[in-house]
Design a protein around this motif. Structure first.
Motif, PDB file in Angstrom:
ATOM      1  N   VAL A 189       0.766  -1.205  -0.082  1.00  0.00           N
ATOM      2  CA  VAL A 189      -0.548   0.142  -0.233  1.00  0.00           C
ATOM      3  C   VAL A 189       0.881   1.134   0.384  1.00  0.00           C
ATOM      4  O   VAL A 189       1.988   1.115   1.067  1.00  0.00           O
ATOM      5  CB  VAL A 189      -1.191   0.131   1.224  1.00  0.00           C
ATOM      6  N   THR A 190       0.582   2.246  -0.836  1.00  0.00           N
ATOM      7  CA  THR A 190       1.320   3.478  -0.808  1.00  0.00           C
ATOM      8  C   THR A 190       0.549   3.747   0.063  1.00  0.00           C
ATOM      9  O   THR A 190      -0.608   4.720   0.333  1.00  0.00           O
ATOM     10  CB  THR A 190       1.268   3.889  -2.384  1.00  0.00           C
ATOM     11  N   LEU A 191       1.795   5.127   1.196  1.00  0.00           N
ATOM     12  CA  LEU A 191       1.374   5.736   2.031  1.00  0.00           C
ATOM     13  C   LEU A 191       1.743   7.364   1.587  1.00  0.00           C
ATOM     14  O   LEU A 191       0.762   8.289   2.275  1.00  0.00           O
ATOM     15  CB  LEU A 191       2.108   5.381   3.368  1.00  0.00           C
ATOM     16  N   GLY A 192       2.248   7.714   0.896  1.00  0.00           N
ATOM     17  CA  GLY A 192       2.419   8.875   0.485  1.00  0.00           C
ATOM     18  C   GLY A 192       4.208   8.857  -0.376  1.00  0.00           C
ATOM     19  O   GLY A 192       4.931   7.611  -0.495  1.00  0.00           O
ATOM     20  N   THR A 193       4.398  10.292  -0.173  1.00  0.00           N
ATOM     21  CA  THR A 193       6.268  10.442  -0.897  1.00  0.00           C
ATOM     22  C   THR A 193       6.829  11.374   0.608  1.00  0.00           C
ATOM     23  O   THR A 193       5.620  12.315   1.278  1.00  0.00           O
ATOM     24  CB  THR A 193       5.702  11.423  -2.606  1.00  0.00           C
ATOM     25  N   LYS A 194       7.350  11.557   0.644  1.00  0.00           N
ATOM     26  CA  LYS A 194       7.915  11.480   1.531  1.00  0.00           C
ATOM     27  C   LYS A 194       8.024  13.148   2.231  1.00  0.00           C
ATOM     28  O   LYS A 194       8.141  13.779   2.765  1.00  0.00           O
ATOM     29  CB  LYS A 194       9.571  12.237   1.364  1.00  0.00           C
ATOM     30  N   ASP A 195       7.480  13.983   0.835  1.00  0.00           N
ATOM     31  CA  ASP A 195       7.010  15.361   1.266  1.00  0.00           C
ATOM     32  C   ASP A 195       6.200  15.902   1.674  1.00  0.00           C
ATOM     33  O   ASP A 195       5.488  16.974   2.045  1.00  0.00           O
ATOM     34  CB  ASP A 195       7.819  16.276  -0.236  1.00  0.00           C
ATOM     35  N   GLN A 196       5.113  14.835   1.989  1.00  0.00           N
ATOM     36  CA  GLN A 196       4.294  14.585   2.712  1.00  0.00           C
ATOM     37  C   GLN A 196       4.403  14.371   3.917  1.00  0.00           C
ATOM     38  O   GLN A 196       3.374  14.521   4.811  1.00  0.00           O
ATOM     39  CB  GLN A 196       3.287  13.534   2.132  1.00  0.00           C
ATOM     40  N   PHE A 197       5.246  14.254   4.147  1.00  0.00           N
ATOM     41  CA  PHE A 197       5.859  13.790   5.785  1.00  0.00           C
ATOM     42  C   PHE A 197       6.676  15.391   6.214  1.00  0.00           C
ATOM     43  O   PHE A 197       7.801  15.316   5.628  1.00  0.00           O
ATOM     44  CB  PHE A 197       5.471  12.781   6.401  1.00  0.00           C
ATOM     45  N   THR A 198       6.125  15.011   7.411  1.00  0.00           N
ATOM     46  CA  THR A 198       7.518  16.015   8.383  1.00  0.00           C
ATOM     47  C   THR A 198       7.773  15.424   9.213  1.00  0.00           C
ATOM     48  O   THR A 198       8.358  14.261   9.720  1.00  0.00           O
ATOM     49  CB  THR A 198       6.929  16.996   9.369  1.00  0.00           C
ATOM     50  N   ASP A 199       9.381  15.955   9.952  1.00  0.00           N
ATOM     51  CA  ASP A 199      10.073  14.994  10.834  1.00  0.00           C
ATOM     52  C   ASP A 199       9.291  14.879  11.822  1.00  0.00           C
ATOM     53  O   ASP A 199       8.556  15.687  12.625  1.00  0.00           O
ATOM     54  CB  ASP A 199      11.219  15.678  11.151  1.00  0.00           C
ATOM     55  N   GLY A 200       9.602  13.619  12.387  1.00  0.00           N
ATOM     56  CA  GLY A 200       8.114  12.761  14.189  1.00  0.00           C
ATOM     57  C   GLY A 200       8.077  11.676  13.791  1.00  0.00           C
ATOM     58  O   GLY A 200       8.266  11.009  12.782  1.00  0.00           O
ATOM     59  N   GLY A 201       7.266  11.415  14.434  1.00  0.00           N
ATOM     60  CA  GLY A 201       6.707   9.867  14.728  1.00  0.00           C
ATOM     61  C   GLY A 201       5.310  10.069  13.684  1.00  0.00           C
ATOM     62  O   GLY A 201       4.884  10.912  14.282  1.00  0.00           O
ATOM     63  N   TYR A 202       4.604   8.887  13.788  1.00  0.00           N
ATOM     64  CA  TYR A 202       3.606   8.695  13.293  1.00  0.00           C
ATOM     65  C   TYR A 202       3.429   7.394  13.437  1.00  0.00           C
ATOM     66  O   TYR A 202       3.503   6.303  13.796  1.00  0.00           O
ATOM     67  CB  TYR A 202       3.513   8.848  11.222  1.00  0.00           C
ATOM     68  N   LYS A 203       1.660   7.655  13.364  1.00  0.00           N
ATOM     69  CA  LYS A 203       0.838   5.883  14.146  1.00  0.00           C
ATOM     70  C   LYS A 203       0.011   5.429  12.973  1.00  0.00           C
ATOM     71  O   LYS A 203      -0.851   6.363  12.225  1.00  0.00           O
ATOM     72  CB  LYS A 203      -0.236   6.451  15.421  1.00  0.00           C
ATOM     73  N   VAL A 204       0.556   4.538  12.636  1.00  0.00           N
ATOM     74  CA  VAL A 204      -0.386   3.714  11.630  1.00  0.00           C
ATOM     75  C   VAL A 204      -1.490   2.836  11.865  1.00  0.00           C
ATOM     76  O   VAL A 204      -1.171   2.287  12.739  1.00  0.00           O
ATOM     77  CB  VAL A 204       0.568   2.701  10.440  1.00  0.00           C
TER      78      VAL A 204
END
Length: 258
Positions: A110-125
């Motif tokens: 599953v594609t979660l996105g591209t790196k430019d859609q995320f900022t540094d830090g933690g994410y919960k999937v």
């Protein structure tokens, strides 16, 4: 008997499929709708495709509960980013009212996105949110680099109990699978004290996306878990990621450890 065993293995092998790249990350203001037929999730691994690129993916192992009566609903897989949470829906389709009751495994990317859609830090999937088959895990970005996490017994090579003056110590040998894996020191947790004769230690590891050596790497984490003069005589258990060791105290002395 041999033919029966071989036939069973053949059915299971045929049930391990690879579903192509599915899903597309979207943004939203509310959580995704609860799905009626959530898939049962066994494991999830995170990486970029191709390795080191900008496309962030989740490699999801789905348990198919009835290989002739259930399948992954590929068309309705979704991924939605809301703040620091990624909601992924992986539904299944029950194509027959009769469950064949055998288990199979389907690999879904599953594609979660591209790196430019995320900022540094933690994410919960959160996969299949709001259902009895919800599966959660964590990823993080640091300097644009993707990290995923693992916590399990395979990382523990042994636990050594000792005494340093009045302190009771536990030294945990941690096995790392290659140069991309390291101890996630910031998220090590302990129970802090013995509860019902048990002391719990949780040592997660973090896995950096990208090229890694395949050699095993070993490291140690040490903890002061108690004081000899504060524990009553008896046998105690220390658990690290589910791996256990016991030791005995007599007359405020450490006399045995197994």
């Amino acid at each position: 008997m041999k033919k029966s065993i071989l036939l069973t293995l053949a059915v299971l092998a045929a049930a391990v499929l690879a579903v192509g790249l599915s899903g597309c990350l979207s943004s939203g203001d509310e959580k995704t709708v609860v799905i009626e037929n959530p898939a049962a999730i066994q494991t999830v691994n995170y990486y970029t495709i191709p390795v080191g690129s900008d496309t962030v993916t989740a490699d999801i192992m789905v348990i198919i509960q009835g290989t002739r009566s259930q399948s992954v609903d590929e068309k309705n897989i979704t991924a939605t980013l809301i703040d620091k949470e990624i909601y992924v829906n992986v539904p299944v389709v029950n194509s027959s009212p009769v469950n064949t009751k055998d288990l199979g495994y389907v690999n879904v990317t599953v594609t979660l996105g591209t790196k430019d859609q995320f900022t540094d830090g933690g994410y919960k999937v959160i996969i299949n949110n709001g259902t009895d088959k919800v599966f959660t895990s964590a990823i993080k970005f640091e300097d644009g680099q993707l990290y995923s996490f693992y916590q399990g017994a395979r990382t523990i090579g042994g636990i050594v109990i000792g005494a340093d003056g009045n302190n009771i110590t536990a030294t945990v040998n941690v096995s790392l699978s290659g140069s991309a894996e390291s101890v996630d020191k910031e998220n090590i947790t302990t129970s802090g004290k013995f509860e019902n004769g048990r002391y719990e230690i949780s040592i997660p590891t973090q896995i950096r996306d990208g090229v890694s050596t395949l050699s095993m790497i070993y490291t140690q984490e040490s903890f002061v878990i108690g004081q000899l003069d504060q524990l009553e005589d008896g046998t105690y258990t220390v658990s690290a990621n589910g791996v256990e060791v016991t030791f005995t105290i007599e007359n405020s002395q450490l006399v045995a450890a197994e």
